[in-house]
Enzyme design. Sequence first.
Site, mmCIF file in Angstrom:
data_model
loop_
_atom_site.group_PDB
_atom_site.id
_atom_site.type_symbol
_atom_site.label_atom_id
_atom_site.label_comp_id
_atom_site.label_asym_id
_atom_site.label_seq_id
_atom_site.Cartn_x
_atom_site.Cartn_y
_atom_site.Cartn_z
ATOM 1 N N GLY A 13 0.821 -1.215 0.000
ATOM 2 C CA GLY A 13 0.000 0.000 0.000
ATOM 3 C C GLY A 13 0.853 1.261 0.000
ATOM 4 N N LEU A 15 1.514 3.741 2.364
ATOM 5 C CA LEU A 15 2.466 3.960 3.438
ATOM 6 C C LEU A 15 3.394 2.758 3.606
ATOM 7 C CD1 LEU A 15 3.534 5.687 5.706
ATOM 8 C CD2 LEU A 15 1.860 4.626 7.210
ATOM 9 N N ASP A 39 -2.865 -12.819 5.480
ATOM 10 C CA ASP A 39 -4.136 -12.146 5.775
ATOM 11 C C ASP A 39 -4.211 -11.877 7.286
ATOM 12 O OD1 ASP A 39 -6.741 -11.395 6.229
ATOM 13 O OD2 ASP A 39 -7.636 -13.052 5.108
ATOM 14 N N ILE A 40 -4.212 -10.604 7.663
ATOM 15 C CA ILE A 40 -4.164 -10.287 9.102
ATOM 16 C C ILE A 40 -5.461 -10.636 9.836
ATOM 17 C CG2 ILE A 40 -2.396 -8.483 8.850
ATOM 18 C CD1 ILE A 40 -4.744 -6.431 9.400
ATOM 19 N N THR A 104 -5.995 6.998 11.884
ATOM 20 C CA THR A 104 -6.457 8.069 11.014
ATOM 21 C C THR A 104 -7.141 9.211 11.756
ATOM 22 O OG1 THR A 104 -8.137 8.494 9.308
ATOM 23 C CG2 THR A 104 -8.529 6.637 10.700
ATOM 24 N N ASP A 105 -7.175 10.370 11.118
ATOM 25 C CA ASP A 105 -7.933 11.499 11.662
ATOM 26 C C ASP A 105 -9.442 11.220 11.651
ATOM 27 O OD1 ASP A 105 -7.955 11.515 8.886
ATOM 28 O OD2 ASP A 105 -7.966 13.687 8.703
ATOM 29 N N TYR A 128 -15.509 3.584 8.455
ATOM 30 C CA TYR A 128 -14.037 3.562 8.441
ATOM 31 C C TYR A 128 -13.481 4.060 9.783
ATOM 32 C CZ TYR A 128 -9.264 5.049 7.159
ATOM 33 O OH TYR A 128 -7.911 5.246 7.129
ATOM 34 N N LYS A 132 -11.481 1.826 12.589
ATOM 35 C CA LYS A 132 -10.092 2.150 12.947
ATOM 36 C C LYS A 132 -9.980 2.431 14.449
ATOM 37 C CE LYS A 132 -6.989 2.484 10.585
ATOM 38 N NZ LYS A 132 -6.024 1.459 10.100
ATOM 39 N N TRP A 153 -4.715 12.427 5.076
ATOM 40 C CA TRP A 153 -4.507 12.722 3.643
ATOM 41 C C TRP A 153 -3.121 12.262 3.168
ATOM 42 C CZ3 TRP A 153 -6.798 18.176 2.093
ATOM 43 C CH2 TRP A 153 -8.143 18.235 2.469
#
Length: 287
Positions: A13, A15, A39-40, A104-105, A128, A132, A153
């Site tokens: 991905g 990051l 696969d996590i 994430t924000d 989402y 998270k 972002w």
Amino acid sequence: MLKNAIWITGAEGRLGSALVELLKKDVDNKVVGTDMDVDITDMEAVEQYMKVYRPNIVINCASISDVQYCEQNMVQAFKVNALGARNLAAASRSANAKIIQLSTDDVFSGKAAGQLTEFDVPDPESVYGKSKYAGENYVKELNPKHLIVRSSWVYGAANESAKEDYFSYVVNHGKSHTPFQAPLDRIGSPTGADVLAGFIRCMLDKAEYGIYHASCEGMCSRHEFATAILALMGYDTELAKGYFSVENRGRISILLENLMMKMTEIYVMPQWFDELKAYIEKNKESV
Ligand SMILES: NC(=O)c1ccc[n+]([C@@H]2O[C@H](COP(=O)([O-])OP(=O)(O)OC[C@H]3O[C@@H](n4cnc5c(N)ncnc54)[C@H](OP(=O)(O)O)[C@@H]3O)[C@@H](O)[C@H]2O)c1
């Protein structure tokens, strides 16, 4: 001498690929990256990998990060973002390894005005964001040696086959000279994957735990971000058509304040525009 054995999930991905590239440069690190090959969400597969590879640091970049997809696929979103994080937290705890969980924000709704620190209480609204946040909670509960890194972002994958991010979306429109709609009222802090990976590298050997916000400094609208990309790449800035988006009614903005970073003086995130300019100068030929 080997310093760290590091397992990076989600390594194909945005990051994950930037992290693999950066951390592999340090010859004292042994770095392995996995993606869908481990696969996590499969606890047995995760435990098996831990036993064979024996990392002392696990960095979880595996995620379902597409907000719209998560809304329509709640089971899958929670399975990967929450249960996947749970599996890695439990397995890393058993192996006495540190876990670095990316978040994430979007754990914040965006309804509160002003900047949000690590001490503000999350109030996610999207599937989402909720999934998270559930992942963060599992990590906190299951492995005391945890670091939760929230960003926003993120752009700039080292892997060409990574999913399109907003940066590549804008560049593709610039290349094909196709106009596109860019919200004037979605405000955030664009963050380069490289600078975020740099922060994570800096945290590997530190006995620092807890939550860290890690977004570039400053803020802009999606329209400003798009216009800056087009201008720096030498494309027509008029292609970005500003508009006020219906879906953003009631949502002001989500701005992460890097308070922990400032208090500990561990790392300084650059201004979003300076980082974008540096990224484009370095990668203009390949993006
Ligand atoms: N992108 C952003 O703007 C942003 C902002 C803030 C925080 N973050 C956080 O940063 C982290 C990395 O995000 P990213 O943008 O690099 O995401 P990404 O580009 O979507 O990469 C995630 C990778 O995880 C893989 N994956 C999905 N399900 C998996 C599973 N069950 N097992 C193993 N791997 C799996 C994906 O494979 P497929 O592509 O095949 O699904 C993908 O290669 C995430 O935790 C995300 O929440 C991202």
